[in-house]
Design a protein around this motif. Structure first.
Motif, PDB file in Angstrom:
ATOM      1  N   ASP A   1       0.578  -0.883   0.065  1.00  0.00           N
ATOM      2  CA  ASP A   1      -0.092   0.214   0.106  1.00  0.00           C
ATOM      3  C   ASP A   1       0.997   1.779   0.098  1.00  0.00           C
ATOM      4  OD1 ASP A   1      -2.648   0.922   1.015  1.00  0.00           O
ATOM      5  OD2 ASP A   1      -1.337   1.772   2.357  1.00  0.00           O
ATOM      6  N   ASN A   2       0.687   2.533  -0.748  1.00  0.00           N
ATOM      7  CA  ASN A   2       1.916   3.223  -1.186  1.00  0.00           C
ATOM      8  C   ASN A   2       1.631   4.471   0.332  1.00  0.00           C
ATOM      9  OD1 ASN A   2       1.650   2.811  -3.887  1.00  0.00           O
ATOM     10  ND2 ASN A   2       0.250   4.179  -4.625  1.00  0.00           N
ATOM     11  N   GLY A   3      -0.172   4.234   0.775  1.00  0.00           N
ATOM     12  CA  GLY A   3       0.282   4.755   1.668  1.00  0.00           C
ATOM     13  C   GLY A   3       1.043   4.469   3.180  1.00  0.00           C
ATOM     14  N   ALA A   4       0.399   3.367   2.971  1.00  0.00           N
ATOM     15  CA  ALA A   4       1.613   2.620   4.811  1.00  0.00           C
ATOM     16  C   ALA A   4       2.851   2.275   4.148  1.00  0.00           C
ATOM     17  CB  ALA A   4       1.032   1.037   4.151  1.00  0.00           C
ATOM     18  N   ARG A   5       2.658   2.064   2.607  1.00  0.00           N
ATOM     19  CA  ARG A   5       5.174   2.422   2.657  1.00  0.00           C
ATOM     20  C   ARG A   5       4.940   4.055   3.007  1.00  0.00           C
ATOM     21  NH1 ARG A   5       5.589   2.513  -2.657  1.00  0.00           N
ATOM     22  NH2 ARG A   5       3.660   0.930  -2.626  1.00  0.00           N
ATOM     23  N   PHE A   6       4.461   5.102   2.919  1.00  0.00           N
ATOM     24  CA  PHE A   6       4.747   6.654   3.203  1.00  0.00           C
ATOM     25  C   PHE A   6       4.549   6.898   4.978  1.00  0.00           C
ATOM     26  CE2 PHE A   6       3.630  11.157   3.395  1.00  0.00           C
ATOM     27  CZ  PHE A   6       5.009  11.152   2.948  1.00  0.00           C
ATOM     28  N   MET A   7       3.598   5.920   5.520  1.00  0.00           N
ATOM     29  CA  MET A   7       3.868   5.828   6.246  1.00  0.00           C
ATOM     30  C   MET A   7       4.892   5.248   7.174  1.00  0.00           C
ATOM     31  SD  MET A   7       0.391   5.473   7.492  1.00  0.00           S
ATOM     32  CE  MET A   7       0.297   5.297   9.633  1.00  0.00           C
ATOM     33  N   GLU A   8       5.897   4.045   6.927  1.00  0.00           N
ATOM     34  CA  GLU A   8       7.206   3.959   7.422  1.00  0.00           C
ATOM     35  C   GLU A   8       7.935   4.366   7.142  1.00  0.00           C
ATOM     36  OE1 GLU A   8       7.603  -0.200   7.984  1.00  0.00           O
ATOM     37  OE2 GLU A   8       5.628  -0.548   7.204  1.00  0.00           O
ATOM     38  N   LEU A   9       8.023   4.910   5.745  1.00  0.00           N
ATOM     39  CA  LEU A   9      10.016   6.684   5.371  1.00  0.00           C
ATOM     40  C   LEU A   9       9.243   7.354   6.409  1.00  0.00           C
ATOM     41  CD1 LEU A   9      11.321   7.386   3.453  1.00  0.00           C
ATOM     42  CD2 LEU A   9       9.784   8.483   2.218  1.00  0.00           C
ATOM     43  N   GLN A  10       7.801   8.279   7.478  1.00  0.00           N
ATOM     44  CA  GLN A  10       7.632   9.261   7.834  1.00  0.00           C
ATOM     45  C   GLN A  10       8.168   8.379   9.127  1.00  0.00           C
ATOM     46  OE1 GLN A  10       3.441   9.531   6.539  1.00  0.00           O
ATOM     47  NE2 GLN A  10       4.239  12.065   7.049  1.00  0.00           N
ATOM     48  N   ALA A  11       7.814   7.349  10.014  1.00  0.00           N
ATOM     49  CA  ALA A  11       8.681   7.019  10.737  1.00  0.00           C
ATOM     50  C   ALA A  11      10.120   6.384  11.157  1.00  0.00           C
ATOM     51  CB  ALA A  11       7.317   6.067  11.306  1.00  0.00           C
ATOM     52  N   GLY A  12      10.476   6.137   9.945  1.00  0.00           N
ATOM     53  CA  GLY A  12      11.936   6.174  10.136  1.00  0.00           C
ATOM     54  C   GLY A  12      12.362   4.645   9.553  1.00  0.00           C
ATOM     55  N   SER A  13      10.980   4.042   9.729  1.00  0.00           N
ATOM     56  CA  SER A  13      11.532   2.513   8.769  1.00  0.00           C
ATOM     57  C   SER A  13      11.917   2.118   7.871  1.00  0.00           C
ATOM     58  CB  SER A  13      10.460   1.852   9.586  1.00  0.00           C
ATOM     59  OG  SER A  13       9.600   2.194   9.159  1.00  0.00           O
ATOM     60  N   ILE A  14      11.995   3.317   6.991  1.00  0.00           N
ATOM     61  CA  ILE A  14      12.567   2.346   5.857  1.00  0.00           C
ATOM     62  C   ILE A  14      13.155   3.670   5.516  1.00  0.00           C
ATOM     63  CG2 ILE A  14      10.888   0.625   5.065  1.00  0.00           C
ATOM     64  CD1 ILE A  14       9.482   2.752   2.959  1.00  0.00           C
ATOM     65  N   ASP A  15      14.737   3.764   4.318  1.00  0.00           N
ATOM     66  CA  ASP A  15      14.723   4.877   4.240  1.00  0.00           C
ATOM     67  C   ASP A  15      14.480   5.542   3.073  1.00  0.00           C
ATOM     68  OD1 ASP A  15      17.280   4.478   6.319  1.00  0.00           O
ATOM     69  OD2 ASP A  15      17.692   2.607   4.995  1.00  0.00           O
ATOM     70  N   ALA A  16      13.827   4.905   2.050  1.00  0.00           N
ATOM     71  CA  ALA A  16      13.792   5.712   0.290  1.00  0.00           C
ATOM     72  C   ALA A  16      12.242   4.418   0.058  1.00  0.00           C
ATOM     73  CB  ALA A  16      14.408   5.542  -0.539  1.00  0.00           C
TER      74      ALA A  16
END
Length: 539
Positions: free
Chosen positions: A252-267
């Motif tokens: 899910d695009n939105g979930a992926r973006f939330m993880e980026l904001q949370a710092g659990s992914i880098d890009a």
């Protein structure tokens, strides 16, 4: 009234997208991994670069895949004889250090780099290059070899007559005819050189046990979850500045973006267009746009039912309001009228797009004998693509528009690997797909995607199954012509034919955004759609 209804539909799409992104984001965040602590530990605290994407790789043998999700990973594991420079499609040495071509363009001789080892510890030599190229002629499953070198069931070698080890570190290719894009083609990730020992060891399981010479070593693949690579400490080129790369699947695009904001992914790639503003306002993030060398399209299966008639295909082009469709791209896409992107030499800007004309579309359908309409399927992928950020909503919009000309569309949505399989086998009437250029040559778009040679069920690059002998002759002539100005004219002529026959509804050319943590330095996206990660670093 129908126009008003269509605008209401687009407004509803936008509202639904915001709601779905928020809701699915929470669900995805709670289901990925065992805990928030685990995800944070998988982030960049230990010099691990985590890349979030919408779909998994289909396999990790680069010679058998055409999808970007697979190539993104294999581009880290394998080296080719030559590589593209960091910001364009000009080639530079890689496993080959220098090369020369005969005056007639039929012999290419490469001097190879000495002292290189595969990740399994075996030495790289000229015999390994010969082994790989001979392997690619064994079966049609090595699809890119067929696309780029004209292999057929009757001639699996295509234009390459032989590959010889003319020394321990010298390899010579003999071609049956000159091939203008040959050197650039060799830089394409599908022609990564694999370890013969590993191929023999793993057999049919090699696709999930890849061994190359590249900047990263394969460690683990948990399907539909993550792929882990580690730094190749003995790499002959620029040794990676990160210790580990993890490709995580977050559909899910939105979930992926939330993880980026949370710092659990880098890009991440595959952003919801409406998240761009949020990302640009976030001091912890940066937006990097990939140079545009792509196209999204709706292919029409020219071998099935009403779509065999070009008047029907032209009518479908006229019945879709591309301007409204492009509102779903929210500024990251420009309308396409040709298979080639305008950034590529050979683009024919004199061609006029079909435009939007419902009455003319109805007239053409009546002339073709379909005044009462028809029923068609439209196959779409469920996950976003760099060239098509919201495929489901795009399919629904086209479904609604075609009702105005009495075409009833059934949408068939599949996961990425199933969508590729269905379209390569021609199960569809119409289907979404797209292409990111591999080598900076028009041949890589027009021949691969629209020539009759590549309309083979089971491995079709040409999923319109469009076959035009005049076009074929022009494209083959352009391959053997070494004068680029003459090639430009041939490709412009080819685009006129394609436009008239209308095997596609061309949709857009995009500048796909990647959202990246501010802690990532030197991330330079490549126009071909993927880049080796050994150049980037984490603060």
């Amino acid at each position: 009234m129908k126009n008003k209804a269509l605008w209401m539909l687009f407004s509803l799409f936008a509202l639904m997208l915001l709601v779905v992104a928020g809701c699915s984001g929470n669900d995805e965040a709670s289901s990925e991994g065992d805990s928030d602590t685990e995800k944070a530990a998988e982030g960049n605290g230990d010099n691990t670069f985590v890349f979030g994407r919408g779909a998994d790789s289909t396999q990790l043998d680069p010679s058998k895949v055409t999808d970007g999700e697979s190539i993104y990973v294999t581009n880290q594991i394998y080296d080719t004889l030559v590589r593209y420079k960091q910001e364009g499609t000009e080639v530079k040495p890689a496993l080959a250090t220098e090369w020369k071509v005969s005056d007639d363009g039929l012999k290419w001789t490469f001097q190879l780099r000495e002292g290189v080892k595969f990740h399994d510890g075996t030495d790289f030599t000229a015999e390994d290059v010969v082994f790989n190229f001979e392997r690619w002629t064994e079966s049609a499953e090595y699809v890119y070899y067929g696309y780029m070198f004209g292999a057929t069931e009757d001639d699996m070698g295509g234009i390459i007559e032989k590959v010889e080890a003319t020394g321990d570190y010298e390899v010579t290719f003999t071609l049956s005819e000159p091939n203008a894009p040959f050197l650039n083609t060799l830089a394409m990730p599908p022609f990564g050189i694999a370890s013969p020992d590993a191929i023999k060891k793993h057999g049919e399981e090699y696709f999930k046990n890849p061994v190359g010479t590249g900047p990263f070593v394969f460690e683990e693949w948990i399907p539909d979850n993550k792929i882990t690579l580690s730094k190749n400490e003995n790499y002959f080129g620029e040794v990676a500045k990160v210790d580990e790369v993890v490709f995580r699947v977050i559909p899910d695009n939105g979930a992926r973006f939330m993880e980026l904001q949370a710092g659990s992914i880098d890009a991440m790639n595959g952003m919801n267009p409406q998240d761009l503003d949020t990302a640009e306002q976030d001091v912890n993030l940066q937006i990097i746009r990939r140079p545009s060398m792509n196209v999204s399209y709706m292919a029409m299966n020219t071998q099935k039912g009403p779509l065999q008639d070009k008047k029907v295909r032209q009518a479908i082009n006229l019945a879709i309001d591309k301007k409204k469709l492009l509102t779903l791209f929210e500024g990251i896409g420009k309308p396409a009228k040709n298979p080639l992107p305008p950034s590529l030499w050979g683009y024919n800007d004199e061609i006029e797009d079909y435009g939007y004309d419902v009455e003319k579309a109805k007239q053409l359908l009546a002339e073709a004998g379909y005044a009462d309409g028809m029923e068609l399927t439209l196959y779409t992928m469920s996950n976003p693509r760099p060239y098509l950020p919201q495929p489901k909503f795009a399919a629904q919009a086209i479904q609604e528009m075609l009702k105005d000309v009495n075409i009833n569309v059934e949408i068939v949505e599949n996961e990425w690997d199933a969508h590729l399989s269905a379209t390569e086998n021609g199960e569809h009437d119409m289907a979404f797909l797209g292409w990111t250029g591999d080598n900076g040559d028009p041949d890589n778009f027009l021949y691969v995607l629209l020539d009759k040679d590549n309309a083979k069920k089971g491995s079709a690059g040409n999923i319109a199954f469009y076959k035009n002998d005049e076009l074929h002759d022009i494209l083959k002539k352009a391959q053997t012509e070494l004068d680029q100005e003459k090639r430009v004219e041939l490709y412009k002529e080819a685009q006129v034919i394609i436009h008239e026959d209308a095997p596609w509804f061309p949709i857009a050319h995009t500048t796909p955004p990647l959202a990246v943590s501010k802690d990532v330095k030197n991330y330079i996206p490549h126009p071909t759609g993927s880049e080796p990660f050994n150049h980037l670093e984490l603060k």
